[in-house]
Design a protein around this motif. Sequence first.
Motif, mmCIF file in Angstrom:
data_model
loop_
_atom_site.group_PDB
_atom_site.id
_atom_site.type_symbol
_atom_site.label_atom_id
_atom_site.label_comp_id
_atom_site.label_asym_id
_atom_site.label_seq_id
_atom_site.Cartn_x
_atom_site.Cartn_y
_atom_site.Cartn_z
ATOM 1 N N ASP A 251 26.059 28.768 46.510
ATOM 2 C CA ASP A 251 27.034 29.602 45.761
ATOM 3 C C ASP A 251 26.878 30.925 46.199
ATOM 4 O O ASP A 251 25.868 31.701 45.836
ATOM 5 N N VAL A 252 28.099 31.241 46.689
ATOM 6 C CA VAL A 252 28.107 32.766 47.138
ATOM 7 C C VAL A 252 29.243 33.487 46.483
ATOM 8 O O VAL A 252 29.201 34.603 46.736
ATOM 9 N N ASP B 10 31.187 40.109 43.439
ATOM 10 C CA ASP B 10 30.651 41.553 42.781
ATOM 11 C C ASP B 10 30.374 42.650 43.858
ATOM 12 O O ASP B 10 30.425 43.779 43.448
ATOM 13 N N SER B 11 30.474 42.389 45.037
ATOM 14 C CA SER B 11 30.583 43.253 46.195
ATOM 15 C C SER B 11 32.042 43.799 46.397
ATOM 16 O O SER B 11 32.201 44.713 47.068
ATOM 17 N N MET B 12 33.070 43.396 45.645
ATOM 18 C CA MET B 12 34.403 43.588 46.261
ATOM 19 C C MET B 12 34.674 45.042 45.401
ATOM 20 O O MET B 12 36.018 45.568 45.832
ATOM 21 N N GLY B 13 34.238 45.262 44.410
ATOM 22 C CA GLY B 13 34.586 46.631 43.514
ATOM 23 C C GLY B 13 34.028 46.516 42.349
ATOM 24 O O GLY B 13 33.708 45.667 41.775
ATOM 25 N N GLU B 14 34.226 47.570 41.503
ATOM 26 C CA GLU B 14 33.479 47.772 40.294
ATOM 27 C C GLU B 14 34.710 47.495 39.233
ATOM 28 O O GLU B 14 35.889 47.367 39.584
ATOM 29 N N PRO B 15 34.457 47.064 38.036
ATOM 30 C CA PRO B 15 33.155 46.661 37.537
ATOM 31 C C PRO B 15 32.306 45.531 38.180
ATOM 32 O O PRO B 15 31.059 45.291 37.686
ATOM 33 N N GLY B 16 33.034 44.844 38.643
ATOM 34 C CA GLY B 16 32.523 43.349 39.292
ATOM 35 C C GLY B 16 32.023 42.356 38.308
ATOM 36 O O GLY B 16 33.147 42.349 37.304
ATOM 37 N N VAL B 17 31.197 41.457 38.474
ATOM 38 C CA VAL B 17 31.064 40.449 37.415
ATOM 39 C C VAL B 17 30.521 40.716 36.175
ATOM 40 O O VAL B 17 29.713 41.544 36.253
ATOM 41 N N ILE C 17 32.479 32.068 36.213
ATOM 42 C CA ILE C 17 32.186 33.636 36.550
ATOM 43 C C ILE C 17 33.518 34.603 36.255
ATOM 44 O O ILE C 17 34.463 33.964 36.378
ATOM 45 N N GLY C 18 33.167 35.451 35.297
ATOM 46 C CA GLY C 18 34.320 36.471 34.960
ATOM 47 C C GLY C 18 34.033 37.737 35.532
ATOM 48 O O GLY C 18 33.014 38.219 35.430
ATOM 49 N N ALA C 19 35.080 38.207 36.293
ATOM 50 C CA ALA C 19 34.764 39.576 36.729
ATOM 51 C C ALA C 19 36.030 40.353 36.903
ATOM 52 O O ALA C 19 37.070 39.886 36.913
ATOM 53 N N MET C 20 36.083 41.657 37.105
ATOM 54 C CA MET C 20 37.038 42.667 37.317
ATOM 55 C C MET C 20 36.996 43.255 38.621
ATOM 56 O O MET C 20 35.794 43.908 38.731
ATOM 57 N N VAL C 21 37.697 43.190 39.311
ATOM 58 C CA VAL C 21 37.680 43.995 40.646
ATOM 59 C C VAL C 21 38.911 45.116 40.511
ATOM 60 O O VAL C 21 39.991 44.705 40.763
ATOM 61 N N GLY C 22 38.243 46.506 40.312
ATOM 62 C CA GLY C 22 39.426 47.348 39.937
ATOM 63 C C GLY C 22 40.054 46.841 38.589
ATOM 64 O O GLY C 22 39.294 46.513 37.395
#
Lengths: 413, 413
Positions: free
Chosen positions: A265-266, A272-279, A293-298
């Motif tokens: 699982d990567v 999370d490394s793609m941008g804030e706020p991440g995961v 997983i729920g995330a926002m990249v920008g």
Amino acid sequence: MAELFKALTVEEARAVLTRYLPTKKTVTKVPLLESLGRLLAVDVRAAEDVPGFDRSTMDGFAVRAKDTYGASESLPAYADISGEVLMGHMPQGKVGAGRAWRISTGGMLPSGADAVVMVEFTEELDKKSILITKAVAPGENVVRKGEDIAAGEIALPAYHRIRPQDLGMLSSIGVTEVDIILPIRVGIISTGDELVAPFESPAPGQVRDINSYTLFGAVAACGGVPQYHGIVRDNHEELRNVLEKVIADNDMVLLSGGSSVGARDVASEVIDSMGEPGVLFHGISIKPGKPTIGAMVGDKPVFGLPGHPASAMVVFDLLVAPLIRSGEYSVLEKDIYMDYPLQAEIVRNLHSAAGREDFIRVRLFLREGRLCADPVLGKSGLIATMVKADGLAYIPAGKEGVEAGEIVRVKPF
Amino acid sequence: MAELFKALTVEEARAVLTRYLPTKKTVTKVPLLESLGRLLAVDVRAAEDVPGFDRSTMDGFAVRAKDTYGASESLPAYADISGEVLMGHMPQGKVGAGRAWRISTGGMLPSGADAVVMVEFTEELDKKSILITKAVAPGENVVRKGEDIAAGEIALPAYHRIRPQDLGMLSSIGVTEVDIILPIRVGIISTGDELVAPFESPAPGQVRDINSYTLFGAVAACGGVPQYHGIVRDNHEELRNVLEKVIADNDMVLLSGGSSVGARDVASEVIDSMGEPGVLFHGISIKPGKPTIGAMVGDKPVFGLPGHPASAMVVFDLLVAPLIRSGEYSVLEKDIYMDYPLQAEIVRNLHSAAGREDFIRVRLFLREGRLCADPVLGKSGLIATMVKADGLAYIPAGKEGVEAGEIVRVKPF
């Protein structure tokens, strides 16, 4: 990472997403007939009254209502036929006392008249006169000027999804081009070293990609524009490179397969490394669909959906579909009750853990006029369970299961 | 004319149509991702087992189930780690007695193993050995070869409408092109001397065409291909000429506006003159929607829908939509109960004539968790009544009305 990774409830997951979601919208103009299913970008107001004049809703005779008062079959009122309304034309003349004008459904009421007597309640004595066998009230069988919609009124509000009847409303007020919110572009990636494309022959240990195809369909079905970006290996660098491009090309990204808490699982680390706020969260307390997983990249939502096909679709339905449908990410707080509108009698006992929301694949059928729901047995890794099902039954977090005969709420597919 | 023109019930109208409808279908091939929402033309069978091998549904260790029997937290079973399954590869080797192989979700079960212990129920003593704290049964946490679908099984039957999950199923069995039934082409004509196009400014006595636009949307929404053929004057010859061309160019034709029993009603005569069997019924005992013409010209259904926008949409929904959806005109006998799936509490008394089915435009809302339906007041000639409504409530022919608080069946838009 912005949040602690305890499993959230669906409501909490929606709240976290809502906090970070942008409220931008991109507007475009389309011809009226291409606007079906799209979201209006702005309030649309009527520039004029519809109809633009008092209009008959029946075939019959335009009269002054008071001339008919007291009329009955045994004591009919008498009227002279003094004119005829031609469809599509303004009647030339006026309906005087004791007079009647022939009029068809949709005809313009002549001046002087304030009601229409249905032809069924008249008797023609000759070409020049009729008997009226039923009284009419002022306004009877008439649509008033502006009664459908009045000049200045909002015909349809911004964010309204355009239905067939709305096309008719827009046509009636002369709108031939519509400002719509540009549908959300959703990039879809499947991750997994074991996946091959449907046109490939899987070797032992390999399976064909399922989730990219179900998700493609699910995005299209709720009004988004799906973009299929293929299969990515479970490899940090490869995933990072693909994700960067896919995030740039889309408004939202769906990964599936990489969200199990397994050895390979990567997804979470890369997202999370793609941008804030991440995961924002990793895990929601539902079944199926926990490893989400729920995330926002920008300003772009990125979801890591479970690899199991049924799980991915349930999570899509709960968290992703409302975003795609809303246009401005505005309906995440919608009552789940309206999402699960059917009431059906469950025909087996089902166990559910307290504190967890369960979504049960069910077949629907009628028994003695009652809608019944029969759970489809089988693991959430089997796409066949979704194919055999007609909908999802919902068991709220407070319940530890349902007994056969209980009424459950169901969302039909 | 093939039938007497008494008003039929909806059921009778469907039965008459069914008697004359053709059972032809035109088949075409489309790429998998373009098949969403289309009807399958043939049964689709799996050519091979999916998955093609026993597959883990969890991250953990592949073991022989019997080696774990009796294992618990207080008395764990011991196993040597003797291998690891690489995703997408066939494991080289065999799981012997007292051995365990690392495996991820989706990995191929190594020979010898018959179950997977979830990683949560293991404890690694070192890189070479684990303790197992919970027994597994044979087959536990494993999807068997062919468990999703077995070679030779029907994956999806002919006439099935393809949903997102069905795209996934088709992908899993390697179907990249799909034989679908060509959607029905529906020609749409509005008749009426008073009608102008939406881009025109109506003179006094004129209104813009509404029905062509609502029907265009309604046809598209149920999977047909609408063709807009414009406005025709209420004139025998003009209608005949246009209708001839429109029937030739389409599989079905919808006229609206010309079905009132008024002075300018020419639709019925013209339709009936176009070919056998001609007009099958004129009038159905519903409200709104009574003045409806149903006809067949050769093997093509031709409907004269009421001119009132709400009426036209109700009739479309009852008689036309099922034909467009079915592909082979096969579902006309469908239980109306499933078409009106919601149960809502009506919040006003409503009158209905016995022997007539009523379709009431309603707004839907929640009150203390209960779905309620509030009738939208207004004439069926007003498109605004359809725009303000969220659905239609159904009052069966046997009832003379409903009282506030009664539960009614509702079809949401």
